[in-house]
Design an enzyme around this catalytic site. Structure first.
Site, PDB file in Angstrom:
ATOM      1  N   SER A 147       0.855  -1.191   0.000  1.00 18.08           N
ATOM      2  CA  SER A 147       0.000   0.000   0.000  1.00 18.08           C
ATOM      3  C   SER A 147       0.885   1.233   0.000  1.00 18.08           C
ATOM      4  O   SER A 147       2.074   1.168   0.359  1.00 18.08           O
ATOM      5  CB  SER A 147      -0.875  -0.009   1.258  1.00 18.08           C
ATOM      6  OG  SER A 147      -1.498   1.235   1.473  1.00 18.08           O
ATOM      7  N   TYR A 160      -3.980  -0.365   9.981  1.00 19.58           N
ATOM      8  CA  TYR A 160      -3.784  -0.707   8.567  1.00 19.58           C
ATOM      9  C   TYR A 160      -2.381  -0.329   8.107  1.00 19.58           C
ATOM     10  O   TYR A 160      -1.700  -1.120   7.441  1.00 19.58           O
ATOM     11  CB  TYR A 160      -4.836   0.016   7.731  1.00 19.58           C
ATOM     12  CG  TYR A 160      -4.761  -0.280   6.251  1.00 19.58           C
ATOM     13  CD1 TYR A 160      -5.247  -1.475   5.734  1.00 19.58           C
ATOM     14  CD2 TYR A 160      -4.205   0.646   5.361  1.00 19.58           C
ATOM     15  CE1 TYR A 160      -5.184  -1.747   4.372  1.00 19.58           C
ATOM     16  CE2 TYR A 160      -4.146   0.380   4.006  1.00 19.58           C
ATOM     17  CZ  TYR A 160      -4.631  -0.813   3.515  1.00 19.58           C
ATOM     18  OH  TYR A 160      -4.562  -1.079   2.171  1.00 19.58           O
TER      19      TYR A 160
END
Length: 265
Positions: A147, A160
């Site tokens: 990510s 996250y």
């Protein structure tokens, strides 16, 4: 659709965890279009069936197996079925993910554990267990979905961000350790693509403006724009590429001091 022969996946068999929605589904279909037989996996069998039907429509073989990546017995069942039906696993994509936005001072342990279990433990399970198969074959391509948050902070999604930092380091470490087994381990770090995973997070207008003002292309990614990176990393053209993460982000990480902010839409 035709591809440069170095990008052909003809004869390859791919396993895509999280392959029934969002980025994972786009990657699964892209691998099939490039010639691979593809097995898309998620927890819901009805979603698996839909993704498998789309793969068959492209003329490729597939299987219908549901699994939870946090459970080793589920992952092993998928491996056993795929080896039994297809003989081997050449490509593994780890796209199963979880996210929750909340102020870090208020974040609950149960949400932290849920995100870590899916994003980190799940990636570890599948890499380790499919890695054993690939070691015996002396060949494999593993693609982990990292990510932008593997590299930069993202407001109010600390769990996250921590999990995707871990995915980046798992990718690099396994690449160095498993090169001797003929296994290439790489990652893709997507920019912002609207998917079922992040749709709620992106509803906030200020969040949208913050993202777009930092993205030189001034838009979110289209799901079809992620598959090319996966096809490359899975293909013979990437035979000397390992331990790398391809960023597909419309220029987000390259942006320093940019133009004036966009007006809020």
């Amino acid at each position: 659709m035709s591809y440069y022969k170095g990008l052909s996946l003809d004869g390859q068999r791919a396993l895509v965890f999280g392959g029934t929605s969002g980025l994972g589904r786009a990657i699964a279909l892209g691998l099939a279009e490039a010639g691979a037989d593809v097995v898309p996996v998620s927890r819901r069998i009805e979603e698996v069936q839909k993704a498998a039907a789309a793969i068959r429509a492209l003329g490729k073989k597939t299987l219908e197996v549901a699994a939870d990546v946090t459970l080793r017995e589920d992952v092993q069942r998928v491996i056993d079925v795929m080896k039994g039906e297809m003989g081997r696993i050449d490509i593994l994509v780890n796209s199963a993910g979880a996210i929750k936005r909340a102020p870090s001072l208020e974040f609950e342990d149960k949400e932290w554990d849920r995100i870590m279990n899916v994003n980190v433990r799940g990636t570890w399970h599948t890499c380790q267990m499919v890695g054993c198969v690939m070691k015996d074959q002396n060949y494999g391509r593993i693609i982990n979905i990292a990510s932008l948050s593997s590299f930069v902070s993202v407001h109010e999604v600390t769990a996250y961000v921590a999990s995707k930092g871990a995915v980046l380091q798992i990718t690099r470490n396994l690449a160095a350790e498993w090169a001797k087994y003929g296994i290439n381990v790489n990652g893709i770090a997507p920019g912002v693509f609207e998917t079922p995973l992040n749709r709620e997070v992106l509803k906030d207008p200020s969040r949208r403006m913050s993202i777009l003002t930092r993205t030189p292309m001034r838009r979110y990614g289209e799901l079809t724009e992620i598959a090319g990176a996966a096809i490359f990393l899975a293909s013979p053209s990437a035979s000397f590429v390992t331990g790398e993460v391809i960023v597909v982000d419309g220029g987000f990480l390259a942006q320093g001091i940019g133009e004036m902010p966009l007006t809020q839409q």
